[in-house]
Scaffold this active site. Structure first.
Site, PDB file in Angstrom:
ATOM      1  N   GLN A 100      -4.241  -3.110   0.135  1.00 17.28           N
ATOM      2  CA  GLN A 100      -3.848  -2.287   0.983  1.00 17.28           C
ATOM      3  C   GLN A 100      -2.814  -1.050   0.050  1.00 17.28           C
ATOM      4  O   GLN A 100      -1.566  -1.794   0.206  1.00 17.28           O
ATOM      5  CB  GLN A 100      -3.362  -1.975   2.063  1.00 17.28           C
ATOM      6  CG  GLN A 100      -2.804  -1.598   2.867  1.00 17.28           C
ATOM      7  CD  GLN A 100      -2.077  -1.235   4.489  1.00 17.28           C
ATOM      8  OE1 GLN A 100      -1.214  -2.186   4.280  1.00 17.28           O
ATOM      9  NE2 GLN A 100      -2.730  -0.842   5.428  1.00 17.28           N
ATOM     10  N   TYR A 168       5.048   5.786   6.394  1.00 17.13           N
ATOM     11  CA  TYR A 168       5.420   5.170   5.481  1.00 17.13           C
ATOM     12  C   TYR A 168       5.121   6.418   4.146  1.00 17.13           C
ATOM     13  O   TYR A 168       5.083   7.643   4.852  1.00 17.13           O
ATOM     14  CB  TYR A 168       4.704   3.933   4.571  1.00 17.13           C
ATOM     15  CG  TYR A 168       4.809   2.598   5.507  1.00 17.13           C
ATOM     16  CD1 TYR A 168       5.998   2.851   5.231  1.00 17.13           C
ATOM     17  CD2 TYR A 168       4.167   2.029   6.111  1.00 17.13           C
ATOM     18  CE1 TYR A 168       5.974   1.262   6.210  1.00 17.13           C
ATOM     19  CE2 TYR A 168       4.509   0.868   6.328  1.00 17.13           C
ATOM     20  CZ  TYR A 168       5.598   0.534   7.002  1.00 17.13           C
ATOM     21  OH  TYR A 168       6.116  -0.729   7.484  1.00 17.13           O
TER      22      TYR A 168
END
Length: 268
Positions: A100, A168
Site C-alpha cells: 500500500q 492522506y
C-alpha cells in the site's frame, strides 16, 4: 441478469486480479501488522499458511522523509533487501504480498518532513506552516510514487495499492473541503481526481502487468465539504478508467474524525 457472471460457488474458488491469479478469494486489507520486518514476517507467514492468498502491507511510505510518523515503514534502496526477504518468506509459505503506497500530504508528523497538500489547509499534525504543492512538486511526488512502485516490484510484491483514502495526500485531492485549486486539479469531481489518476497512470506505465488496487473513501465522514457516495462512485469510475484493477472502499479521515473510524490500540 443472465448477462452477468455467476456468483462464485465458494470463497475458495480461484480469483483473477488483473494479471495475477490467486488460489482463493481470501485477501487481507491493509492494517498495522508489526513495527519490524520480523514482526511482519511472522504475521504474514502465519496467514499464508492458513490459506490467505494476498496480504496488504499497510502504510508503505514512498518517501523516507515525508511520513505520518518517524517509525512508519517506507521503501528505499537502503532497505530493499529486507523487503525482498519478506516477500520471499511469504511466497514460500504459499501467499503473496501487496504494497500500500502512501504519502501523508498535509498530515505529515515526521521530524524530517513538512505538511503539503493541494491547497492551504491545516490538519492537526504538527506546528508547521502547510505548503501548497506547486506544479513542480506534483511531478516530484508522482516520480516518488513511481520509484517506490518499481522498488516494490523488484522486491517481489505481487500487487500494488494506491492509498487514496483516510485523508492522506491523494485523498486530500479528492476532498472538496481541502482541494480548492484553480489550476485544473480542483473544482469538479474529474478535476479533483486528476492528480490521483495521473499518479495511477504513471505507476501503471512503469509496472505493466502488475495489479493495481486503489483504496478510497466511499464517504469522508463529515457533512460539509466531504466526499460522499455519489461523487465517490464517479471518482471510482475515473480511477478504473485510469487503470485500477479493483477498488477498496473505506471511510473516514484519520486527521478530522479519527475517533469515529479507528478501533483498538491505535499505534502512535
Amino acid at each position: 441478469s443472465a448477462a452477468r457472471d455467476p456468483a462464485p460457488s465458494s470463497p475458495c474458488s480461484p480469483f483473477k486480479l488483473g494479471g495475477l491469479t490467486l488460489p482463493n478469494r481470501f485477501i487481507k486489507s491493509a492494517t498495522h501488522d508489526g513495527a519490524s520486518f520480523d514482526e511482519l514476517g511472522r504475521t504474514y507467514v502465519r496467514l499464508a499458511r492458513n490459506g490467505v492468498s494476498l496480504m496488504t502491507v499497510a502504510y508503505v511510505g514512498i518517501s523516507p522523509a515525508h511520513k505520518t510518523f518517524d517509525t512508519q515503514h517506507h521503501v528505499a534502496e537502503s532497505n530493499l533487501a529486507e523487503w525482498t526477504r519478506l516477500c520471499s518468506v511469504v511466497r514460500k509459505a504459499g501467499g503473496q504480498l501487496s504494497a500500500q503506497l502512501h504519502h501523508p500530504g498535509l498530515f505529515d508528523m515526521s521530524t524530517t518532513g513538512y505538511p503539503m497538500g493541494p491547497s492551504f489547509f491545516y490538519l492537526p499534525s504538527k506546528l508547521a506552516w502547510p505548503r501548497v504543492m506547486s506544479a513542480a512538486q506534483l511531478e516530484e511526488v508522482k516520480a516518488e510514487y513511481v520509484a517506490a512502485a518499481e522498488r516494490c516490484v523488484r522486491a517481489g510484491f505481487a500487487c500494488l495499492e494506491l492509498h487514496c483514502g483516510h485523508g492522506y495526500l491523494l485523498s486530500q485531492f479528492l476532498t472538496p473541503l481541502i482541494n480548492r485549486r484553480a489550476d485544473g486539479y480542483g473544482g469538479s469531481v474529474a478535476a479533483r481526481a486528476r492528480y490521483p489518476c495521473e499518479v495511477l497512470r504513471a505507476v501503471r506505465e512503469a509496472c505493466p502487468g502488475v495489479p493495481i488496487i486503489v483504496k478510497m473513501n466511499a464517504d469522508d465522514g463529515f457533512a460539509l465539504g466531504g466526499l460522499h457516495i455519489e461523487e465517490a462512485l464517479a471518482t471510482a469510475r475515473l480511477l478504473v478508467e485510469a487503470g485500477a484493477d479493483a477498488i477498496v472502499p473505506s471511510y473516514g479521515y484519520t486527521s478530522l474524525n479519527g475517533f469515529g473510524m479507528l478501533r483498538g490500540e491505535v499505534p502512535l
